[in-house]
Design a protein around this motif. Structure first.
Motif, mmCIF file in Angstrom:
data_model
loop_
_atom_site.group_PDB
_atom_site.id
_atom_site.type_symbol
_atom_site.label_atom_id
_atom_site.label_comp_id
_atom_site.label_asym_id
_atom_site.label_seq_id
_atom_site.Cartn_x
_atom_site.Cartn_y
_atom_site.Cartn_z
ATOM 1 N N MET A 25 83.022 -83.245 55.151
ATOM 2 C CA MET A 25 83.483 -83.090 56.537
ATOM 3 C C MET A 25 82.367 -83.414 57.536
ATOM 4 O O MET A 25 82.610 -83.989 58.582
ATOM 5 C CB MET A 25 83.953 -81.646 56.727
ATOM 6 C CG MET A 25 85.096 -81.503 57.671
ATOM 7 S SD MET A 25 85.723 -79.824 57.857
ATOM 8 C CE MET A 25 85.477 -78.967 56.360
ATOM 9 N N ASN A 26 81.134 -83.023 57.179
ATOM 10 C CA ASN A 26 79.999 -83.259 58.076
ATOM 11 C C ASN A 26 79.245 -84.553 57.754
ATOM 12 O O ASN A 26 78.177 -84.795 58.315
ATOM 13 C CB ASN A 26 79.029 -82.070 58.008
ATOM 14 C CG ASN A 26 79.589 -80.830 58.692
ATOM 15 O OD1 ASN A 26 80.168 -80.922 59.782
ATOM 16 N ND2 ASN A 26 79.443 -79.679 58.072
ATOM 17 N N ALA A 27 79.819 -85.356 56.840
ATOM 18 C CA ALA A 27 79.216 -86.640 56.434
ATOM 19 C C ALA A 27 77.767 -86.475 55.976
ATOM 20 O O ALA A 27 76.879 -87.241 56.348
ATOM 21 C CB ALA A 27 79.310 -87.660 57.579
ATOM 22 N N ALA A 37 65.586 -85.141 53.998
ATOM 23 C CA ALA A 37 65.577 -86.147 55.066
ATOM 24 C C ALA A 37 66.192 -85.578 56.348
ATOM 25 O O ALA A 37 65.668 -85.793 57.449
ATOM 26 C CB ALA A 37 66.353 -87.391 54.619
ATOM 27 N N ASP A 38 67.291 -84.814 56.195
ATOM 28 C CA ASP A 38 67.919 -84.188 57.364
ATOM 29 C C ASP A 38 66.987 -83.180 58.025
ATOM 30 O O ASP A 38 66.925 -83.070 59.255
ATOM 31 C CB ASP A 38 69.219 -83.476 56.961
ATOM 32 C CG ASP A 38 70.376 -84.451 56.790
ATOM 33 O OD1 ASP A 38 70.250 -85.611 57.235
ATOM 34 O OD2 ASP A 38 71.402 -84.054 56.205
ATOM 35 N N MET A 39 66.259 -82.424 57.197
ATOM 36 C CA MET A 39 65.319 -81.447 57.747
ATOM 37 C C MET A 39 64.235 -82.158 58.555
ATOM 38 O O MET A 39 63.925 -81.780 59.684
ATOM 39 C CB MET A 39 64.685 -80.618 56.615
ATOM 40 C CG MET A 39 65.656 -79.630 55.970
ATOM 41 S SD MET A 39 65.009 -78.841 54.459
ATOM 42 C CE MET A 39 63.777 -77.726 55.142
ATOM 43 N N ARG A 40 63.692 -83.219 57.947
ATOM 44 C CA ARG A 40 62.622 -83.984 58.606
ATOM 45 C C ARG A 40 63.093 -84.525 59.944
ATOM 46 O O ARG A 40 62.437 -84.376 60.971
ATOM 47 C CB ARG A 40 62.210 -85.136 57.694
ATOM 48 C CG ARG A 40 60.724 -85.349 57.610
ATOM 49 C CD ARG A 40 60.262 -86.237 56.463
ATOM 50 N NE ARG A 40 61.245 -87.102 55.892
ATOM 51 C CZ ARG A 40 61.639 -87.044 54.607
ATOM 52 N NH1 ARG A 40 61.138 -86.130 53.803
ATOM 53 N NH2 ARG A 40 62.531 -87.883 54.136
ATOM 54 N N LYS A 41 64.266 -85.153 59.902
ATOM 55 C CA LYS A 41 64.820 -85.806 61.097
ATOM 56 C C LYS A 41 65.045 -84.817 62.241
ATOM 57 O O LYS A 41 64.947 -85.172 63.414
ATOM 58 C CB LYS A 41 66.158 -86.439 60.697
ATOM 59 C CG LYS A 41 66.635 -87.523 61.622
ATOM 60 C CD LYS A 41 67.805 -88.258 60.982
ATOM 61 C CE LYS A 41 68.901 -88.471 62.013
ATOM 62 N NZ LYS A 41 70.180 -88.821 61.401
ATOM 63 N N ASN A 42 65.340 -83.557 61.875
ATOM 64 C CA ASN A 42 65.656 -82.570 62.907
ATOM 65 C C ASN A 42 64.509 -81.598 63.186
ATOM 66 O O ASN A 42 64.697 -80.585 63.859
ATOM 67 C CB ASN A 42 66.924 -81.805 62.511
ATOM 68 C CG ASN A 42 68.161 -82.689 62.587
ATOM 69 O OD1 ASN A 42 68.690 -82.929 63.667
ATOM 70 N ND2 ASN A 42 68.595 -83.216 61.453
ATOM 71 N N THR A 241 77.465 -76.150 58.281
ATOM 72 C CA THR A 241 77.159 -76.613 59.639
ATOM 73 C C THR A 241 76.016 -77.627 59.556
ATOM 74 O O THR A 241 75.031 -77.390 58.858
ATOM 75 C CB THR A 241 76.757 -75.429 60.548
ATOM 76 O OG1 THR A 241 77.813 -74.468 60.541
ATOM 77 C CG2 THR A 241 76.502 -75.882 61.975
ATOM 78 N N SER A 242 76.150 -78.728 60.260
ATOM 79 C CA SER A 242 75.107 -79.760 60.245
ATOM 80 C C SER A 242 73.964 -79.346 61.178
ATOM 81 O O SER A 242 74.145 -78.487 62.044
ATOM 82 C CB SER A 242 75.687 -81.091 60.726
ATOM 83 O OG SER A 242 76.011 -80.987 62.100
ATOM 84 N N TYR A 243 72.808 -79.974 60.998
ATOM 85 C CA TYR A 243 71.678 -79.657 61.889
ATOM 86 C C TYR A 243 71.995 -79.922 63.364
ATOM 87 O O TYR A 243 71.710 -79.068 64.208
ATOM 88 C CB TYR A 243 70.407 -80.383 61.445
ATOM 89 C CG TYR A 243 69.740 -79.636 60.311
ATOM 90 C CD1 TYR A 243 69.153 -78.395 60.544
ATOM 91 C CD2 TYR A 243 69.762 -80.130 59.023
ATOM 92 C CE1 TYR A 243 68.589 -77.672 59.509
ATOM 93 C CE2 TYR A 243 69.195 -79.411 57.976
ATOM 94 C CZ TYR A 243 68.609 -78.193 58.230
ATOM 95 O OH TYR A 243 68.063 -77.469 57.218
ATOM 96 N N PRO A 244 72.589 -81.067 63.716
ATOM 97 C CA PRO A 244 72.870 -81.282 65.138
ATOM 98 C C PRO A 244 73.772 -80.194 65.736
ATOM 99 O O PRO A 244 73.525 -79.710 66.842
ATOM 100 C CB PRO A 244 73.557 -82.654 65.157
ATOM 101 C CG PRO A 244 73.016 -83.356 63.946
ATOM 102 C CD PRO A 244 72.841 -82.287 62.911
#
Ligand SMILES: [Zn+2]
Length: 274
Positions: A25-27, A37-42, A241-244
């Motif tokens: 759902m959150n791709a 990678a998501d942690m780094r990006k955010n 829940t996604s980081y954004p």
């Protein structure tokens, strides 16, 4: 850049992981590399890793959580989930003892398991957690399954335990959603009770923006009631829940920048020793 700690992350490498639908759902890729990678990006420096539920209703074995954390390059620290049997509690304590440098907390899945927080089956766990100063995270509020027992996961169900065990650090996950005011009272009343703001939004929906505004108002009001943000801890409940989306909630809070810094980093650092 502001340092961010995520006190509530799930991950497995299994096809029967019940949270895969949220990842979709959150791709999200929902792999260790994808998460890092998501942690780094955010801008998320470190996080606590908790067992996701599997499709058979049981949590991912704690050993798998410890293994994933080992491969995270110091980015993830394990939280040991304790189920309500004497054997499971004993195994959870044993694992925490064996990995005492890594393990940062325990988790009890209120509402999903057939036992209240005060069940004597957890006494040994709470005794150990208290003596080692390890917080215990409790699922509170809405359950992801439609057969969860809300009477067991309602945040007020933790008041008696907090009264009886004033030395135990308790973290109410998901801010007791939707019982935000009850959580506001608990974190105001009890010096060692905290709440995380993880897993409050997922996906879109027709009223997604209004819901996000409502959530931000509820959490902000809880902060006003408690007289400050010292008890509020950032978490995503990734991949729910996604980081954004999780960071958007903090952005929307009507509190000043220093208070957001406490929620995003300083409180978790203090409570979990991260
Ligand atoms: Zn969770």
């Amino acid at each position: 850049m502001l340092k961010i700690l995520d006190a509530h992350i799930h991950l497995s490498e299994r096809k029967d992981d019940a949270l895969l639908r949220f990842a979709k759902m959150n791709a999200l890729r929902y792999t260790l590399d994808g998460l890092l990678a998501d942690m780094r990006k955010n801008g998320v420096e470190r996080g606590l890793l908790l067992s996701p539920p599997l499709r058979n209703g049981l949590p991912l074995p704690n050993e798998d959580i410890i293994d994933i954390c080992r491969r995270s390059g110091g980015k993830l620290s394990p939280v040991i989930t304790a189920e309500p049997t004497a054997e499971a509690v004993e195994a959870a304590i044993g694992l925490a003892e064996k990995n005492r440098k890594e393990v940062k907390a325990f988790k009890v899945r209120l509402g999903y398991v057939n036992a209240p927080a005060e069940s004597p089956v957890f006494d040994a766990l709470y005794d150990y957690a208290q003596s080692e100063r390890l917080p215990v995270l409790f699922h509170t509020g809405d359950t992801a399954s439609d057969t969860g027992e809300l009477a067991l996961s309602h945040p007020l169900a933790l008041d008696r335990l907090a009264n009886r065990r004033e030395e135990l650090t308790i973290v109410l996950c998901h801010f007791g959603n939707p019982w935000f005011e009850d959580v506001a009272e608990l974190i105001y009343k009890h010096p060692k009770v905290y709440a995380d703001i993880s897993g409050l939004t997922t996906g879109g929906g027709a009223y997604a923006d209004k819901f996000a505004a409502w959530l931000a108002r509820k959490v902000s009001e809880a902060i006003y009631f408690a007289g400050g943000p010292e008890k509020d801890i950032f978490g995503t409940d990734y991949p729910v829940t996604s980081y954004p989306d999780a960071l958007d909630l903090v952005n929307r809070l009507e509190v000043d920048g220093g208070d957001k810094d406490m929620i995003l980093c300083r409180n978790a650092k203090r409570v979990f020793g991260l």
